[in-house]
Scaffold this motif. Structure first.
Motif, PDB file in Angstrom:
ATOM      1  N   ARG A 143      -5.907  -2.795  12.589  1.00 40.95           N
ATOM      2  CA  ARG A 143      -4.494  -2.980  12.941  1.00 40.95           C
ATOM      3  C   ARG A 143      -3.522  -2.538  11.794  1.00 40.95           C
ATOM      4  O   ARG A 143      -2.283  -2.450  11.976  1.00 40.95           O
ATOM      5  CB  ARG A 143      -4.315  -4.494  13.224  1.00 40.95           C
ATOM      6  N   TRP A 144      -3.892  -2.529  10.591  1.00 43.97           N
ATOM      7  CA  TRP A 144      -3.102  -2.415   9.576  1.00 43.97           C
ATOM      8  C   TRP A 144      -2.654  -0.756   9.221  1.00 43.97           C
ATOM      9  O   TRP A 144      -2.083  -0.525   8.349  1.00 43.97           O
ATOM     10  CB  TRP A 144      -3.652  -2.999   8.177  1.00 43.97           C
ATOM     11  N   ILE A 145      -3.466   0.192   9.876  1.00 40.74           N
ATOM     12  CA  ILE A 145      -3.234   1.414   9.505  1.00 40.74           C
ATOM     13  C   ILE A 145      -1.830   1.988  10.402  1.00 40.74           C
ATOM     14  O   ILE A 145      -1.626   1.692  11.682  1.00 40.74           O
ATOM     15  CB  ILE A 145      -4.179   2.376  10.249  1.00 40.74           C
ATOM     16  N   PRO A 146      -1.045   2.056   9.299  1.00 40.08           N
ATOM     17  CA  PRO A 146       0.355   2.388   9.983  1.00 40.08           C
ATOM     18  C   PRO A 146       0.549   3.619  10.678  1.00 40.08           C
ATOM     19  O   PRO A 146      -0.042   4.570  10.581  1.00 40.08           O
ATOM     20  CB  PRO A 146       1.466   2.322   8.694  1.00 40.08           C
ATOM     21  N   LYS A 147       1.421   3.858  11.642  1.00 37.63           N
ATOM     22  CA  LYS A 147       1.603   5.062  12.416  1.00 37.63           C
ATOM     23  C   LYS A 147       2.732   6.003  12.264  1.00 37.63           C
ATOM     24  O   LYS A 147       2.849   6.992  12.888  1.00 37.63           O
ATOM     25  CB  LYS A 147       1.513   4.569  14.097  1.00 37.63           C
ATOM     26  N   ALA A 148       3.801   5.333  11.467  1.00 46.34           N
ATOM     27  CA  ALA A 148       5.021   5.935  11.446  1.00 46.34           C
ATOM     28  C   ALA A 148       4.704   7.385  10.467  1.00 46.34           C
ATOM     29  O   ALA A 148       3.825   7.411   9.629  1.00 46.34           O
ATOM     30  CB  ALA A 148       5.983   5.157  10.434  1.00 46.34           C
ATOM     31  N   PRO A 149       5.392   8.351  10.719  1.00 42.26           N
ATOM     32  CA  PRO A 149       5.126   9.532   9.894  1.00 42.26           C
ATOM     33  C   PRO A 149       4.949   9.493   8.354  1.00 42.26           C
ATOM     34  O   PRO A 149       5.983   8.661   7.974  1.00 42.26           O
ATOM     35  CB  PRO A 149       6.432  10.479  10.520  1.00 42.26           C
ATOM     36  N   GLY A 150       4.083  10.212   7.762  1.00 41.27           N
ATOM     37  CA  GLY A 150       3.938   9.861   6.451  1.00 41.27           C
ATOM     38  C   GLY A 150       3.280   8.675   5.941  1.00 41.27           C
ATOM     39  O   GLY A 150       3.024   8.512   4.775  1.00 41.27           O
ATOM     40  N   THR A 151       3.174   7.674   6.781  1.00 39.81           N
ATOM     41  CA  THR A 151       2.388   6.487   6.413  1.00 39.81           C
ATOM     42  C   THR A 151       0.924   6.756   6.567  1.00 39.81           C
ATOM     43  O   THR A 151       0.488   7.384   7.267  1.00 39.81           O
ATOM     44  CB  THR A 151       2.905   5.475   7.141  1.00 39.81           C
ATOM     45  N   SER A 152       0.025   5.707   5.777  1.00 36.33           N
ATOM     46  CA  SER A 152      -1.488   5.617   6.119  1.00 36.33           C
ATOM     47  C   SER A 152      -1.672   4.429   5.275  1.00 36.33           C
ATOM     48  O   SER A 152      -0.997   3.672   4.563  1.00 36.33           O
ATOM     49  CB  SER A 152      -2.063   6.926   5.336  1.00 36.33           C
ATOM     50  N   LEU A 153      -3.121   4.161   5.695  1.00 38.85           N
ATOM     51  CA  LEU A 153      -3.715   2.951   4.937  1.00 38.85           C
ATOM     52  C   LEU A 153      -4.315   3.727   3.554  1.00 38.85           C
ATOM     53  O   LEU A 153      -5.429   4.292   3.691  1.00 38.85           O
ATOM     54  CB  LEU A 153      -4.451   2.444   5.921  1.00 38.85           C
ATOM     55  N   TYR A 154      -4.005   3.178   2.412  1.00 43.54           N
ATOM     56  CA  TYR A 154      -4.469   3.598   1.063  1.00 43.54           C
ATOM     57  C   TYR A 154      -5.704   2.786   0.764  1.00 43.54           C
ATOM     58  O   TYR A 154      -5.597   1.517   0.895  1.00 43.54           O
ATOM     59  CB  TYR A 154      -3.441   3.588   0.084  1.00 43.54           C
ATOM     60  N   ILE A 155      -6.824   3.323   0.400  1.00 42.41           N
ATOM     61  CA  ILE A 155      -8.168   2.764   0.145  1.00 42.41           C
ATOM     62  C   ILE A 155      -8.434   2.662  -1.415  1.00 42.41           C
ATOM     63  O   ILE A 155      -8.503   3.853  -2.104  1.00 42.41           O
ATOM     64  CB  ILE A 155      -9.151   3.287   0.731  1.00 42.41           C
ATOM     65  N   ARG A 156      -8.664   1.535  -1.984  1.00 45.85           N
ATOM     66  CA  ARG A 156      -8.894   1.392  -3.485  1.00 45.85           C
ATOM     67  C   ARG A 156     -10.180   0.999  -3.782  1.00 45.85           C
ATOM     68  O   ARG A 156     -10.217  -0.146  -3.810  1.00 45.85           O
ATOM     69  CB  ARG A 156      -7.716   0.834  -4.157  1.00 45.85           C
ATOM     70  N   PRO A 157     -11.150   1.769  -3.868  1.00 46.52           N
ATOM     71  CA  PRO A 157     -12.388   1.178  -4.238  1.00 46.52           C
ATOM     72  C   PRO A 157     -12.305   1.198  -5.627  1.00 46.52           C
ATOM     73  O   PRO A 157     -11.838   2.163  -6.447  1.00 46.52           O
ATOM     74  CB  PRO A 157     -13.447   2.446  -4.092  1.00 46.52           C
ATOM     75  N   THR A 158     -12.861   0.195  -6.427  1.00 51.03           N
ATOM     76  CA  THR A 158     -12.918  -0.161  -7.838  1.00 51.03           C
ATOM     77  C   THR A 158     -14.153  -0.473  -8.296  1.00 51.03           C
ATOM     78  O   THR A 158     -14.788  -1.590  -7.503  1.00 51.03           O
ATOM     79  CB  THR A 158     -11.919  -1.313  -7.971  1.00 51.03           C
ATOM     80  N   LEU A 159     -14.589  -0.205  -9.572  1.00 49.92           N
ATOM     81  CA  LEU A 159     -15.762  -0.634 -10.035  1.00 49.92           C
ATOM     82  C   LEU A 159     -15.601  -1.258 -11.396  1.00 49.92           C
ATOM     83  O   LEU A 159     -14.991  -0.506 -12.361  1.00 49.92           O
ATOM     84  CB  LEU A 159     -16.866   0.572 -10.124  1.00 49.92           C
ATOM     85  N   ILE A 160     -16.111  -2.339 -11.632  1.00 55.28           N
ATOM     86  CA  ILE A 160     -15.873  -2.914 -12.879  1.00 55.28           C
ATOM     87  C   ILE A 160     -17.147  -3.540 -13.710  1.00 55.28           C
ATOM     88  O   ILE A 160     -17.951  -3.980 -12.980  1.00 55.28           O
ATOM     89  CB  ILE A 160     -14.745  -4.253 -13.054  1.00 55.28           C
ATOM     90  N   GLY A 161     -17.185  -3.555 -15.213  1.00 51.89           N
ATOM     91  CA  GLY A 161     -18.241  -4.137 -15.709  1.00 51.89           C
ATOM     92  C   GLY A 161     -18.222  -5.882 -15.758  1.00 51.89           C
ATOM     93  O   GLY A 161     -16.943  -6.004 -16.234  1.00 51.89           O
TER      94      GLY A 161
END
Ligand code: PLP
Length: 359
Positions: free
Chosen positions: A126-144
């Protein structure tokens, strides 16, 4: 792989952002996050989707002291036909694996990376926006993580994924940006970690970027560390120079990030009949090309901004305007082609797009 899902009661879910074109970049986060832990002797355990909340890690965690931290960035797109699309996510998985190996971290298996993202994005669709140029940015992160202050690789790791609905990256929109050619500070040297997607590279770059922005420039164009001559990259983008029907981008010599957008632009450009070269390109060649008119356009490439036209270069006290500070036809064509593929609006002859579910 069995991912545990801890669902929130309906009334605890956040309201969606009202106007997706005003989202900015990375300011609003969704309700859930994906987490998994690496423990010595156990490997990767406890893959889970649960409420997005502050992390609890030891103050002695290796990430906080010795910068064992790497990340990725990719986007989920709402296709016009209701498909949820990712762009070459396996490339992000592989790059994160390589980044982990370089920083002596426990690499995230490709399957864990892809399944975690797929399940999280589907739960949060439901959070994926639909307006032109928009998107759902995904940030995978790995920490020690872990809890000892001696300098050594961590024996525990946390992999997590957070999501943020985004508008176009630059507040200027698809308009040319201005670059300051940096001659004093450097970003990365060959043999270091310039080709690793790690926060440390960004920490090292912030001062130069802040100074350039104070002077009114959008970003810094980095030169190589050894000769202070060859163009490297820009902020979070790889760099392309256009000479008529020929594109030139710096080769992956070890100090620049191997961008997935960069690789895609190279393939796309060649399929459209452009010549595309990966080689060292000196700032002297760039300036000469601007002076004699053979350098016709320049742009940056990266997931966040996709393609960003460059309208001017400031080098040694002189401002050099590129293509009249307007978006050039080659830049426009590559941008249009690429986003049409990413959003599922055009055929994908390269097999880049992955459908991971439906809206
Ligand atoms: C992520 C990143 C890029 C662009 O890579 P993409 O895979 O195209 O998003 C370029 N330079 C740096 C320093 C980066 O961190």
């Amino acid at each position: 792989m069995n991912i545990t899902v801890e669902r929130l009661p309906e009334q605890e879910l956040k309201p969606l952002f009202a106007d997706p074109t005003q989202l900015g970049f990375g300011k609003v986060f969704t309700d859930y996050m994906f987490t998994a832990y690496y423990r010595k002797g156990q490997g990767w355990v406890e893959p889970k989707i649960s409420k997005l909340k502050a992390l609890q890690i030891d103050p002695a965690a290796v990430a906080l002291h010795y910068s064992q931290e790497i990340f990725e960035g990719l986007k989920a797109y709402a296709g016009p036909d209701g498909r949820i699309l990712l762009f070459r996510p396996e490339q992000n998985a592989r790059r994160m694996y390589a980044s982990a190996e370089r920083l002596c971290m426990a690499p995230v298996p490709e399957e864990l990376f892809l399944q975690g993202i797929t399940d999280l994005v589907n739960l949060e669709k439901r959070w994926i926006p639909k307006a032109p140029g928009t998107s759902l940015y995904i940030r995978p992160t790995l920490i020690g993580t872990g809890d000892a202050l001696g300098v050594h690789p961590a024996d525990e790791y946390l992999f997590y994924v957070i999501l943020t609905p985004v508008a176009a990256y630059y507040k200027e929109g698809f308009k040319p940006i201005s670059l300051y050619v940096e001659e004093h500070y450097i970003r990365a040297a060959v043999g270091g970690v310039g080709n690793v997607k790690t926060g440390g590279n960004y920490a090292a770059s912030l001062l130069a970027a802040a100074k350039a922005q104070e002077k009114g420039f959008s970003q810094v164009l980095w030169l190589d560390a050894k000769e202070n001559r060859y163009a490297e990259e820009v902020g979070s983008m790889n760099m392309f120079f256009v000479f008529g029907r020929k594109l030139v981008t710096p080769n992956l010599g070890g100090s620049i990030l191997p961008g997935i957008t960069r690789a895609s632009v190279l393939e796309l450009a060649r399929s459209l009949g452009y010549e595309a070269e990966e080689r060292p390109i000196g700032i002297d060649e760039v300036i000469a090309g601007l002076q004699d008119g053979t350098l016709t356009e320049a742009f940056g490439s990266g997931t966040a901004a996709v393609i960003s036209p460059v309208g001017s270069l400031f080098y040694q006290d002189q401002n050099h305007v590129i293509h009249g500070n307007q978006v050039g036809p080659v830049t426009q064509q590559l941008y249009d082609r690429l986003v049409d593929i990413q959003y599922g609006r055009a055929e994908d002859p390269f097999g880049w797009v992955r459908e991971i579910g439906r809206l």
